[in-house]
Design an enzyme around this catalytic site. Structure first.
Site, mmCIF file in Angstrom:
data_model
loop_
_atom_site.group_PDB
_atom_site.id
_atom_site.type_symbol
_atom_site.label_atom_id
_atom_site.label_comp_id
_atom_site.label_asym_id
_atom_site.label_seq_id
_atom_site.Cartn_x
_atom_site.Cartn_y
_atom_site.Cartn_z
ATOM 1 N N ASP A 7 0.868 -1.188 0.000
ATOM 2 C CA ASP A 7 0.000 0.000 0.000
ATOM 3 C C ASP A 7 0.901 1.233 0.000
ATOM 4 O OD1 ASP A 7 -2.379 1.522 0.040
ATOM 5 O OD2 ASP A 7 -2.232 1.791 2.197
ATOM 6 N N SER A 8 0.301 2.384 -0.292
ATOM 7 C CA SER A 8 1.069 3.623 -0.218
ATOM 8 C C SER A 8 1.439 3.926 1.232
ATOM 9 C CB SER A 8 0.242 4.776 -0.780
ATOM 10 O OG SER A 8 -0.952 4.906 -0.025
ATOM 11 N N GLY A 40 -3.338 8.753 -4.334
ATOM 12 C CA GLY A 40 -4.662 8.892 -4.948
ATOM 13 C C GLY A 40 -4.869 10.134 -5.791
ATOM 14 N N CYS A 70 -4.550 -1.855 -1.898
ATOM 15 C CA CYS A 70 -4.720 -0.455 -2.267
ATOM 16 C C CYS A 70 -5.667 -0.420 -3.462
ATOM 17 C CB CYS A 70 -3.346 0.112 -2.648
ATOM 18 S SG CYS A 70 -3.398 1.769 -3.327
ATOM 19 N N ASN A 71 -6.805 0.250 -3.295
ATOM 20 C CA ASN A 71 -7.775 0.331 -4.403
ATOM 21 C C ASN A 71 -7.205 1.117 -5.572
ATOM 22 O OD1 ASN A 71 -10.765 -0.578 -3.432
ATOM 23 N ND2 ASN A 71 -9.507 0.088 -1.718
ATOM 24 N N THR A 72 -6.453 2.171 -5.256
ATOM 25 C CA THR A 72 -5.923 3.040 -6.302
ATOM 26 C C THR A 72 -4.979 2.262 -7.209
ATOM 27 O OG1 THR A 72 -6.067 4.845 -4.693
ATOM 28 C CG2 THR A 72 -4.765 5.254 -6.684
ATOM 29 N N CYS A 208 -11.068 2.696 -0.282
ATOM 30 C CA CYS A 208 -9.673 3.090 -0.070
ATOM 31 C C CYS A 208 -9.324 2.434 1.254
ATOM 32 C CB CYS A 208 -9.524 4.608 0.014
ATOM 33 S SG CYS A 208 -7.908 5.128 0.661
ATOM 34 N N THR A 209 -8.272 1.644 1.272
ATOM 35 C CA THR A 209 -8.007 0.840 2.479
ATOM 36 C C THR A 209 -7.721 1.706 3.705
ATOM 37 O OG1 THR A 209 -5.743 0.553 1.646
ATOM 38 C CG2 THR A 209 -7.304 -1.243 1.249
ATOM 39 N N HIS A 210 -7.247 2.929 3.481
ATOM 40 C CA HIS A 210 -7.055 3.829 4.631
ATOM 41 C C HIS A 210 -8.376 4.065 5.377
ATOM 42 C CE1 HIS A 210 -3.133 4.767 2.847
ATOM 43 N NE2 HIS A 210 -2.830 5.435 3.935
HETATM 44 N N1 DGL Z 1 -4.929 3.054 0.552
HETATM 45 C C1 DGL Z 1 -4.996 3.401 -0.792
HETATM 46 C C2 DGL Z 1 -6.245 2.978 -1.522
HETATM 47 O O1 DGL Z 1 -6.854 1.995 -1.149
HETATM 48 C C3 DGL Z 1 -4.247 4.586 -1.315
HETATM 49 C C4 DGL Z 1 -4.495 5.900 -0.677
HETATM 50 C C5 DGL Z 1 -3.591 6.974 -1.242
HETATM 51 O O2 DGL Z 1 -2.378 6.781 -1.191
HETATM 52 O O3 DGL Z 1 -4.109 7.987 -1.760
HETATM 53 O O4 DGL Z 1 -6.625 3.568 -2.504
#
Ligand code: DGL
Length: 285
Positions: A7-8, A40, A70-72, A208-210
């Site tokens: 992930d980021s 993102g 990470c979805n992105t 977004c996993t965050h």
């Molecule tokens: N956690 C990430 C996601 O699921 C990336 C968030 C980011 O770095 O902008 O998209």
């Protein structure tokens, strides 16, 4: 060898935690590209490049499978990397390696249908009213890809998808903002989606996993009747099926856990410790 998780930043820990619970005897290596977080708001080419480098870090650290938590990265980079990059990496690493995403399992959980299902478009009744509404909270890049809208529309004509990009939210979570600060932002986005739809969604994806780290803030901003799809368990279910079909990947069996970052090594924020249930330290990649 190990299961790699990318992930980021700290968002992928939500998926990692679920995977560790599901495969406790396996070895894991987590890589947070915090030097480049958040991703993102970056361009497609930047996201592809950073995702490829993140996978390389994981493979170099012994991963045979890199799970994009990470979805992105999954929305923007996965297909490109699987088609144009992974085939040459098998020879480079001298072992089977692959990169897997988290959007397919999430869509399977949201639609209740296997990925291979495609509805018969010609049999569609255009006059039929969409009866269920799905809201997707995500980064700007994921929303721009329209992957949730496109793929869900192919499978469920009775499910209408509305996206709410939340630029800045992953960055705030990464920086360890307070619950009060985050609540204001979450409430604003939940209300913005409600205005866009005309009512609250029946189901929502924290895409977004965050955001899963602060799922309680989303749950309290949304009405009780809005069902939240739990992306980490959808991913763990899918991975269990994948590993059963692909015994060629060597996943380790000593229960080793490694956490790497491209950013500042050391203890993660209090919010992360709280979510994790203990202080968590990342090492330099
Ligand atoms: N956690 C990430 C996601 O699921 C990336 C968030 C980011 O770095 O902008 O998209």
């Amino acid at each position: 060898m190990a299961i790699g998780v990318f992930d980021s930043g700290v968002g992928g820990l939500t998926v990692h935690r679920e995977l560790v619970a599901r495969f406790p005897e396996r070895d894991f290596v987590y890589f947070a590209d915090q030097a480049n977080a958040p991703i993102g708001g970056k361009t497609g080419e930047q996201i592809v490049d950073l995702t490829r480098k993140g996978c390389e870090t994981l493979f170099d650290a012994g991963a045979s499978v890199a799970v994009l938590a990470c979805n992105t990265a999954s929305a923007v980079a996965l297909r490109r990397l699987q088609q144009t990059w992974i085939p040459s990496q098998q020879a480079r690493y001298g072992r089977p390696v692959n990169v897997l995403g988290i959007i397919v399992p999430t869509i399977e959980a949201a639609t209740g249908l296997p990925w291979t299902y495609e509805s018969d478009m010609s049999a569609r009744d255009d006059k039929k009213q969409a009866i269920d509404i799905l809201g997707v909270f995500s980064t700007a890049a994921t929303a721009l890809s329209r992957v949730y809208e496109i793929e869900i529309d192919k499978r469920r004509e009775d499910l209408a998808v509305f996206s709410e990009p939340c630029p800045g939210l992953a960055g705030l979570i990464e920086l360890g903002a307070t619950a009060e600060e985050l609540k204001v932002v979450v409430d604003e986005h939940v209300d913005s989606l409600r205005r866009k739809i005309g009512r609250h969604p029946d189901t929502a994806i924290l895409g977004c996993t965050h955001y899963e780290i602060i799922a309680d803030l989303f749950a309290s901003a949304l009405p009780d009747r809005t069902r939240l799809i739990h992306q980490p368990s959808a991913v763990a279910d899918a991975l269990e099926r994948y590993f059963a079909r692909h015994p060629e990947y060597e996943l380790g069996s000593s229960g080793r856990r490694t956490f790497l970052t491209s950013g500042k090594a050391g203890a993660q924020s209090d919010m992360v410790s709280q979510f994790w249930g203990a202080p968590l330290t990342f090492d330099a990649a």
